[in-house]
Design a protein around this motif. Sequence first.
Motif, mmCIF file in Angstrom:
data_model
loop_
_atom_site.group_PDB
_atom_site.id
_atom_site.type_symbol
_atom_site.label_atom_id
_atom_site.label_comp_id
_atom_site.label_asym_id
_atom_site.label_seq_id
_atom_site.Cartn_x
_atom_site.Cartn_y
_atom_site.Cartn_z
ATOM 1 N N PRO A 22 61.164 -25.060 -59.838
ATOM 2 C CA PRO A 22 59.842 -24.824 -59.250
ATOM 3 C C PRO A 22 59.185 -23.528 -59.715
ATOM 4 O O PRO A 22 57.980 -23.508 -60.000
ATOM 5 C CB PRO A 22 60.130 -24.793 -57.742
ATOM 6 C CG PRO A 22 61.326 -25.659 -57.578
ATOM 7 C CD PRO A 22 62.171 -25.372 -58.794
ATOM 8 N N GLU A 57 57.954 -23.890 -63.253
ATOM 9 C CA GLU A 57 56.709 -24.664 -63.287
ATOM 10 C C GLU A 57 55.524 -23.806 -62.847
ATOM 11 O O GLU A 57 54.420 -23.916 -63.415
ATOM 12 C CB GLU A 57 56.839 -25.892 -62.399
ATOM 13 C CG GLU A 57 57.833 -26.921 -62.919
ATOM 14 C CD GLU A 57 58.093 -28.044 -61.938
ATOM 15 O OE1 GLU A 57 58.664 -29.063 -62.361
ATOM 16 O OE2 GLU A 57 57.726 -27.913 -60.751
ATOM 17 N N TYR A 58 55.737 -22.973 -61.835
ATOM 18 C CA TYR A 58 54.677 -22.069 -61.383
ATOM 19 C C TYR A 58 54.254 -21.141 -62.520
ATOM 20 O O TYR A 58 53.056 -20.944 -62.762
ATOM 21 C CB TYR A 58 55.167 -21.255 -60.185
ATOM 22 C CG TYR A 58 54.228 -20.155 -59.740
ATOM 23 C CD1 TYR A 58 53.327 -20.360 -58.708
ATOM 24 C CD2 TYR A 58 54.259 -18.897 -60.350
ATOM 25 C CE1 TYR A 58 52.469 -19.351 -58.288
ATOM 26 C CE2 TYR A 58 53.406 -17.886 -59.948
ATOM 27 C CZ TYR A 58 52.512 -18.115 -58.923
ATOM 28 O OH TYR A 58 51.660 -17.103 -58.516
ATOM 29 N N ASP A 70 58.521 -22.610 -53.527
ATOM 30 C CA ASP A 70 58.558 -23.405 -52.309
ATOM 31 C C ASP A 70 57.851 -24.746 -52.529
ATOM 32 O O ASP A 70 56.637 -24.871 -52.344
ATOM 33 C CB ASP A 70 57.893 -22.644 -51.156
ATOM 34 C CG ASP A 70 58.603 -21.332 -50.862
ATOM 35 O OD1 ASP A 70 59.695 -21.121 -51.411
ATOM 36 O OD2 ASP A 70 58.054 -20.524 -50.095
ATOM 37 N N VAL A 71 58.618 -25.732 -52.925
ATOM 38 C CA VAL A 71 58.091 -27.074 -53.144
ATOM 39 C C VAL A 71 58.547 -27.975 -51.996
ATOM 40 O O VAL A 71 59.429 -27.605 -51.212
ATOM 41 C CB VAL A 71 58.566 -27.649 -54.496
ATOM 42 C CG1 VAL A 71 58.006 -26.828 -55.644
ATOM 43 C CG2 VAL A 71 60.089 -27.684 -54.580
ATOM 44 N N TRP A 110 62.167 -27.994 -50.119
ATOM 45 C CA TRP A 110 62.985 -26.822 -50.460
ATOM 46 C C TRP A 110 63.848 -26.362 -49.295
ATOM 47 O O TRP A 110 64.988 -25.932 -49.497
ATOM 48 C CB TRP A 110 62.107 -25.683 -50.965
ATOM 49 C CG TRP A 110 61.201 -25.062 -49.938
ATOM 50 C CD1 TRP A 110 60.047 -25.584 -49.440
ATOM 51 C CD2 TRP A 110 61.367 -23.789 -49.303
ATOM 52 N NE1 TRP A 110 59.477 -24.728 -48.527
ATOM 53 C CE2 TRP A 110 60.259 -23.611 -48.426
ATOM 54 C CE3 TRP A 110 62.312 -22.782 -49.388
ATOM 55 C CZ2 TRP A 110 60.100 -22.474 -47.640
ATOM 56 C CZ3 TRP A 110 62.154 -21.635 -48.602
ATOM 57 C CH2 TRP A 110 61.061 -21.490 -47.744
#
Length: 356
Positions: free
Chosen positions: A131, A134-135, A313-314, A317
Amino acid sequence: MGAGKVHRPDVDAPRGGSPATAPSGSGYGGDTGRPVVAVLCGDHRPNGMAKVEQEAEVRYANAEGLADALRGADALFVWDFLSTAVPDAWHAADRLRWLHIASAGVDPVLFPELRSSDVVLTNSRGVFDTPIAEYVLGVILAFAKDLMRSYDLQREKRWQHRETERVGGKRALVVGTGPIGRAIATTLRTAGMEVSGAGRSYRANDAHFGTVYPTDELSEHVGSADYVIAIAPLTEQTSGMFDRHVFRAMKNGARFINVGRGELAVTGDLIEALDTGQLGGAALDVFDNEPLPADSPLWTMPHVLVSPHMSGDVVGWRDSLVEIFVDNFTRWAAGEPLRNVVDKDLGYVPTGTSRV
């Protein structure tokens, strides 16, 4: 589950903050013959704890009640990982053997008394790698494709043609070469970027970074990067590592991305570098003072993206964090090696290890 698989007070000395003797008739801190697990959770208890509740006496507590929960506890699960309550309650940790924190960073609990104790510290390494990577790619694309300006112009109903930048071929320096840093490097290479790293020591031909430069020579190597990404753990050595000296050594117009800890950067020096145009922009997910105060100039500075400590925080999570703790509890209760054991001198899980 056998009591002796967790610890045997007749042969093991207590490892918590204060000396104590084991209660008679029990190998654990409670009266039920089961281990006692304290959980620092604030107002919201973690879901998915049924297995632990079946096998142990679980004491849920907020910051004010943590000391009471720690008395006689064998393990502590710091679910509220932003809380600073553990040092103040440590005097009550008379039997503690193991502390697990629901985050990758351990600085909220890595205080001197814990460092010097025999309490094993584990973290939640592995949940946030992809995550956060990706951010980082997302904000790089936002900068390169001028998406923030496009959104502003849309709201103004202005049709203003512009040219944007390529991402492929740009250079990124990832400062912090742990699992999250490696995930970032892999993701950015997939987008066609040239990636190098900065870590504790120099390495050539690294599988993820190619070249890894020593962080104590950071100012000598940031100048070639179009994007500098901070993901180093917060330690005495890394606190304030991005200061005026380093920012001035960066390429004019380079972008700075901080997804590690706010304290890695000297905020005043960062604001100065943005204000003077030395930096072309910054994406900041972490700050030395959270929530970011309303009067901080970072809120309104051009080319600055502020997010509230949410890069990892996806959806799901929290469930993943509990799963790691439950798996480690099962290992701990069975006397098996734990995952993600932190080297308390280094302040993180050493690369290439996950167990003791």
